[in-house]
Design a protein around this motif. Structure first.
Motif, PDB file in Angstrom:
ATOM      1  N   GLY A  15      28.687 -19.629 -65.789  1.00  0.00           N
ATOM      2  CA  GLY A  15      28.939 -18.573 -66.102  1.00  0.00           C
ATOM      3  C   GLY A  15      30.574 -18.372 -66.290  1.00  0.00           C
ATOM      4  N   ARG A  16      31.321 -17.966 -66.995  1.00  0.00           N
ATOM      5  CA  ARG A  16      32.810 -18.392 -67.527  1.00  0.00           C
ATOM      6  C   ARG A  16      33.609 -17.923 -66.317  1.00  0.00           C
ATOM      7  N   MET A  17      33.316 -17.245 -64.737  1.00  0.00           N
ATOM      8  CA  MET A  17      34.556 -17.312 -64.334  1.00  0.00           C
ATOM      9  C   MET A  17      33.886 -17.995 -62.944  1.00  0.00           C
ATOM     10  N   VAL A  37      25.356 -22.835 -58.264  1.00  0.00           N
ATOM     11  CA  VAL A  37      24.137 -22.353 -58.461  1.00  0.00           C
ATOM     12  C   VAL A  37      24.060 -21.341 -59.423  1.00  0.00           C
ATOM     13  N   ASP A  38      23.451 -21.404 -60.025  1.00  0.00           N
ATOM     14  CA  ASP A  38      23.411 -20.138 -61.292  1.00  0.00           C
ATOM     15  C   ASP A  38      22.227 -19.708 -61.022  1.00  0.00           C
ATOM     16  N   THR A  58      28.147 -13.330 -60.770  1.00  0.00           N
ATOM     17  CA  THR A  58      27.148 -12.959 -60.870  1.00  0.00           C
ATOM     18  C   THR A  58      27.759 -12.082 -62.159  1.00  0.00           C
ATOM     19  N   HIS A  59      26.566 -11.211 -61.854  1.00  0.00           N
ATOM     20  CA  HIS A  59      26.298  -9.997 -62.477  1.00  0.00           C
ATOM     21  C   HIS A  59      25.947  -8.597 -61.250  1.00  0.00           C
ATOM     22  N   PRO A  60      26.152  -7.773 -61.422  1.00  0.00           N
ATOM     23  CA  PRO A  60      26.493  -6.390 -60.717  1.00  0.00           C
ATOM     24  C   PRO A  60      24.587  -6.312 -60.094  1.00  0.00           C
ATOM     25  N   ASN A  66      22.054 -11.392 -53.890  1.00  0.00           N
ATOM     26  CA  ASN A  66      23.100 -12.711 -53.033  1.00  0.00           C
ATOM     27  C   ASN A  66      23.819 -12.557 -51.767  1.00  0.00           C
ATOM     28  N   THR A  82      31.637  -7.302 -59.641  1.00  0.00           N
ATOM     29  CA  THR A  82      31.716  -6.081 -60.375  1.00  0.00           C
ATOM     30  C   THR A  82      31.027  -5.481 -59.772  1.00  0.00           C
ATOM     31  N   ALA A 107      36.888  -8.265 -53.765  1.00  0.00           N
ATOM     32  CA  ALA A 107      38.451  -8.023 -54.814  1.00  0.00           C
ATOM     33  C   ALA A 107      38.244  -7.818 -56.374  1.00  0.00           C
ATOM     34  N   ASN A 109      39.570  -7.891 -58.764  1.00  0.00           N
ATOM     35  CA  ASN A 109      40.699  -8.651 -58.767  1.00  0.00           C
ATOM     36  C   ASN A 109      41.737  -9.602 -58.927  1.00  0.00           C
ATOM     37  N   PHE A 110      40.953 -10.956 -58.762  1.00  0.00           N
ATOM     38  CA  PHE A 110      41.908 -12.153 -58.336  1.00  0.00           C
ATOM     39  C   PHE A 110      43.028 -12.744 -58.551  1.00  0.00           C
ATOM     40  N   LYS A 141      31.145  -8.737 -71.432  1.00  0.00           N
ATOM     41  CA  LYS A 141      31.419  -8.277 -70.243  1.00  0.00           C
ATOM     42  C   LYS A 141      30.744  -7.038 -70.586  1.00  0.00           C
ATOM     43  N   PHE A 224      43.047 -16.180 -62.187  1.00  0.00           N
ATOM     44  CA  PHE A 224      42.132 -15.792 -61.414  1.00  0.00           C
ATOM     45  C   PHE A 224      41.728 -17.067 -60.207  1.00  0.00           C
TER      46      PHE A 224
END
Ligand SMILES: NC(=O)C1=CN([C@@H]2O[C@H](COP(=O)(O)OP(=O)(O)OC[C@H]3O[C@@H](n4cnc5c(N)ncnc54)[C@H](OP(=O)(O)O)[C@@H]3O)[C@@H](O)[C@H]2O)C=CC1
Ligand SMILES: O=C(O)C1=N[C@H](C(=O)O)C[C@H](O)C1
Length: 251
Positions: A15-17, A37-38, A58-60, A66, A82, A107, A109-110, A141, A224
């Motif tokens: 992913g992006r992050m 891992v994805d 990943t994703h909420p 996880n 998030t 966190a 936001n990092f 997003k 970040f």
């Protein structure tokens, strides 16, 4: 004698992050990337690779499973994903009860500037009954409002309550649904989604004859990464749940 490298796994690695986190870990002399891992991959790769710390972007909808896996597997976790409300945080605390040596850092936001902006907003909140948050993000997003904006609203609301200040009112009696944003703990939060943006937040305070605006911009996801690396290095010596990088930075 050289120190042992910290063995790190990244979840959401394509992913992006996650992709940025993979690069950052690979570029850090004291860390070793042992698993990437994805979606669709087996989380057991973390255990097979003897990961000591997992980073989750990943994703909420995925992050709680996880985290459960990481905690059950005795792997410390640094979480940027998030979607953490009070109930989820209590659940994580419950899981950690059985693992007193394990650390989880969540966190919203990092980015250093975003953490400072939240702290400045918290400081300002006791002086202003009226505050609104505008968060602006890229149009890929998944969630709105942003985790950062929700956390900012909670901090403002708590600071106001601690100061015995009632939330300010306005005269709106007629509005289109959504025009005044989402109500997060009595703070209006407005979400903008546009291609070209990365991650931005404005916190606006108003009183008679003046306004105060606090703004932070992440123009690149590299912003970040110092926070993520700081979290990875700190989490093993912070047992239990830590919410917010401000605690690691000792702000
Ligand atoms: N705390 C912070 O500082 C920051 C937090 N974020 C948050 O991080 C999260 C990710 O953002 P972003 O990178 O932009 O999102 P992306 O959609 O670009 O990346 C998420 C990646 O995770 C994968 N994924 C989904 N489910 C799983 C799973 N169960 N296990 C492993 N991988 C999975 C996705 O695969 P697929 O696409 O196939 O579903 C995708 O490759 C969001 O919640 C975002 O708000 C973002 C920036 C900074
Ligand atoms: O999805 C993003 O991009 C970001 N997500 C986090 C959030 O929701 O606050 C952090 C940052 O704003 C970027």
């Amino acid at each position: 004698m050289s120190e042992e490298l910290i063995r790190v796994g990244v979840l959401g690695a394509r992913g992006r992050m996650g992709a940025q986190a993979v690069k950052a870990v690979e570029g850090a002399a004291d860390l070793e990337l042992v698993a990437a891992v994805d979606a669709g991959d087996d989380l057991a790769a973390l255990v097979d690779a003897k990961a000591q710390v997992v980073v989750d972007f990943t994703h909420p909808d995925a992050v709680m499973d996880n985290l459960r896996f990481a905690i059950d597997s005795d792997i410390h976790a640094v979480v940027g994903t998030t979607g953490f409300d009070h109930e989820r945080l209590e659940t994580v605390t419950g899981w950690l009860g059985a693992k007193p040596d394990l650390g989880v850092l969540i966190a919203p936001n990092f980015a250093l500037g975003a953490v400072l902006a939240m702290r400045f907003a918290q400081q300002a909140a006791r002086f202003y009954a009226s505050a609104e948050v505008i968060e602006l993000h890229h149009n890929r997003k998944a969630d709105a409002p942003s985790g950062t904006a929700a956390h900012t609203a909670q901090l403002i609301s708590q600071a106001r309550a601690d100061a015995g200040l009632a939330p300010g009112s306005d005269a709106t009696t007629s509005e289109r649904p959504g025009a005044r944003g989402a109500d997060v703990d009595d703070v209006r939060v407005h979400s903008v989604r546009l291609p070209g943006l990365v991650a931005h937040e404005e916190i606006l305070f108003g009183a008679e004859g003046e306004t105060l605006t606090i703004r932070h911009d992440s123009m690149d996801r590299v912003s970040f990464m110092p926070g993520v690396l700081l979290g990875v290095r700190a989490v093993r010596s912070r047992p239990g749940l830590t919410v917010g990088l401000e605690h690691v930075l000792d702000l």
